[in-house]
Design an enzyme around this catalytic site. Structure first.
Site, short mmCIF file in Angstrom:
data_model
loop_
_atom_site.label_atom_id
_atom_site.label_comp_id
_atom_site.label_asym_id
_atom_site.label_seq_id
_atom_site.Cartn_x
_atom_site.Cartn_y
_atom_site.Cartn_z
N SER A 192 38.15 -13.38 3.21
CA SER A 192 36.73 -13.03 3.09
C SER A 192 35.95 -13.26 4.38
CB SER A 192 36.13 -13.89 1.97
OG SER A 192 34.74 -14.05 2.13
N GLY A 193 35.17 -12.27 4.77
CA GLY A 193 34.32 -12.42 5.95
C GLY A 193 33.26 -13.49 5.74
N LEU A 194 32.68 -13.49 4.55
CA LEU A 194 31.67 -14.51 4.24
C LEU A 194 32.27 -15.91 4.36
CD1 LEU A 194 28.89 -15.42 3.16
CD2 LEU A 194 29.81 -15.14 0.85
N ASP A 249 27.42 -14.58 8.27
CA ASP A 249 28.24 -13.40 7.98
C ASP A 249 27.61 -12.17 8.63
OD1 ASP A 249 30.17 -11.78 6.88
OD2 ASP A 249 29.33 -11.80 4.85
N ASP A 291 39.01 -8.69 4.97
CA ASP A 291 37.68 -8.12 4.94
C ASP A 291 37.32 -7.81 6.40
OD1 ASP A 291 35.00 -7.62 4.82
OD2 ASP A 291 34.43 -9.58 3.99
N ASP A 347 34.94 -6.12 7.66
CA ASP A 347 33.53 -5.77 7.88
C ASP A 347 33.42 -4.27 8.22
OD1 ASP A 347 32.84 -8.33 7.27
OD2 ASP A 347 32.64 -9.01 9.33
N GLU A 380 33.82 -1.48 5.62
CA GLU A 380 32.65 -1.05 4.84
C GLU A 380 31.78 -0.10 5.65
OE1 GLU A 380 31.71 -5.30 4.49
OE2 GLU A 380 29.65 -4.83 5.09
N LYS A 416 27.17 -6.20 10.88
CA LYS A 416 26.88 -6.07 9.45
C LYS A 416 26.03 -7.22 8.92
CE LYS A 416 28.65 -8.37 6.77
NZ LYS A 416 29.86 -8.41 5.95
N ASN A 464 25.54 -9.48 5.14
CA ASN A 464 26.17 -9.68 3.84
C ASN A 464 25.45 -8.86 2.77
OD1 ASN A 464 26.40 -11.34 1.09
ND2 ASN A 464 28.24 -11.64 2.29
N SER A 465 26.25 -8.28 1.88
CA SER A 465 25.71 -7.34 0.88
C SER A 465 24.71 -7.99 -0.08
CB SER A 465 26.86 -6.75 0.07
OG SER A 465 27.78 -6.14 0.92
N ARG A 490 35.27 0.73 1.81
CA ARG A 490 34.28 0.09 0.94
C ARG A 490 32.96 0.86 0.97
NH1 ARG A 490 32.82 -6.28 1.49
NH2 ARG A 490 30.59 -6.21 1.11
N HIS A 508 31.10 -1.43 -4.37
CA HIS A 508 30.42 -2.72 -4.46
C HIS A 508 29.07 -2.58 -5.15
CE1 HIS A 508 30.31 -6.85 -3.80
NE2 HIS A 508 29.89 -6.94 -2.56
#
Ligand code: SPV
Ligand code: MG
Length: 291
Positions: free
Chosen positions: A42-44, A54, A81, A83, A110, A116, A118-119, A155, A186
């Site tokens: 995970s990037g986060l 992130d 991930d 990104d 993504e 980027k 975080n979503s 993504r 997502h």
């Protein structure tokens, strides 16, 4: 089976499968020991574990260094991930080359812009990538891989960016035609309205991956019914470790003693076991001159 083929199998199998988040060699080992068949890098979580945000504050080669430890420590596949691919098509294809060298099984990119966000951060609108530019990136990545089973997951961030179903489907279809192996759709809603609508219209054109961090109350059987192929538990080892570290630091700080803390944490022997100290001891017997 090669790690790439293992991940391909997880993505394509009819059964619902699960990837568990890890963010360093130790957490990756724990995920494998637990029984999971794959790891979400995970990037986060990786950025948070490094003490940064992130937002691509960690460079891609710093992420690669973490992945190398994770990959060396485990035998199950890792999906990175990735990104936005850390730049344009050229950066993304170089990323694929370096991931293959480290036996990483696949990468998810993504359709947002570098750097980027975080979503789940609601600070400002999250601009999406130009569709044609993103398709070129996917093509370049697929053309670069040398192992035919290496997975490129596209993504779709349309719902995250406030667009509707039509935009999500338009993008997913374009990414499919560009050569993506799977679509990650997502959503940051706490229900599955968006995911459900996508699954209905998508009709299984490519395998689908989801990240139910916000709609976590949905039973996994529902995901299976909807035809989802792979579920990612995206950040739960990181969040568990934050809680555990805060509790034990606080206790030791207040008590200025280890007496109460000792029984609440992993033993030193457990640390040695996870590090495979036994393997080194055996090798020492074999390779060091006996005295
Ligand atoms: C991550 O784990 O870094 C992800 C998933 O990208 S999410 O945080 O849900 O966007
Ligand atoms: Mg991420």
């Amino acid at each position: 089976m090669k790690k790439t083929s293992q991940l391909k199998h997880l993505i394509h199998s009819e059964n619902l499968d699960f990837l568990m988040e890890a963010h360093n060699g130790l957490s990756a080992k724990i995920v494998e020991e637990t029984g999971f068949k794959g790891i979400w890098a995970s990037g986060l979580s990786i950025s948070a574990a490094m003490g940064v945000r992130d937002n691509n504050e960690a460079s891609w080669t710093q992420v690669l260094d973490v992945l190398e430890f994770m990959s060396d420590a485990t035998s199950i596949p890792i999906l990175l991930d990735g990104d936005t691919g850390f730049g344009n098509f050229n950066n993304a294809r170089r990323l694929v080359k370096k991931l293959e060298q480290r036996q990483i099984a696949g990468v998810c990119i993504e359709d947002k812009q570098f750097p980027k966000t975080n979503s789940f951060l609601d600070t400002k609108a999250q601009p999406l990538a130009d569709i044609d530019e993103f398709c070129g990136k996917i093509k370049a990545m697929k053309d670069t891989q040398t192992d035919k089973d290496f997975m490129v997951v596209a993504r779709v961030e349309s719902f995250i960016a406030g667009w509707g179903l039509e935009e999500a489907l338009r993008r997913a279809e374009a990414y499919r035609q560009a050569g993506a192996d799977a679509i990650l759709i997502h959503s940051k809603r706490s229900d599955i309205v968006e995911i459900e609508s996508f699954m209905k219209e998508w009709g299984g054109r490519l395998p689908v991956v989801i990240v139910p961090t916000k709609y976590y109350t949905t039973p996994s059987s529902r995901f299976q019914e909807m035809g989802v192929n792979l579920v990612i538990w995206a950040n739960h080892n990181l969040r568990a470790s934050i809680d555990a570290m805060k509790k034990i630091s606080d206790q030791i700080f207040r008590e200025e003693s280890l007496v109460q803390a000792e029984g609440r944490i992993a033993t030193i022997e457990e640390v040695f076991r996870l590090q495979r100290v036994d393997e080194l001891q055996e090798a020492e017997r074999k390779y060091l001159p006996s005295v």
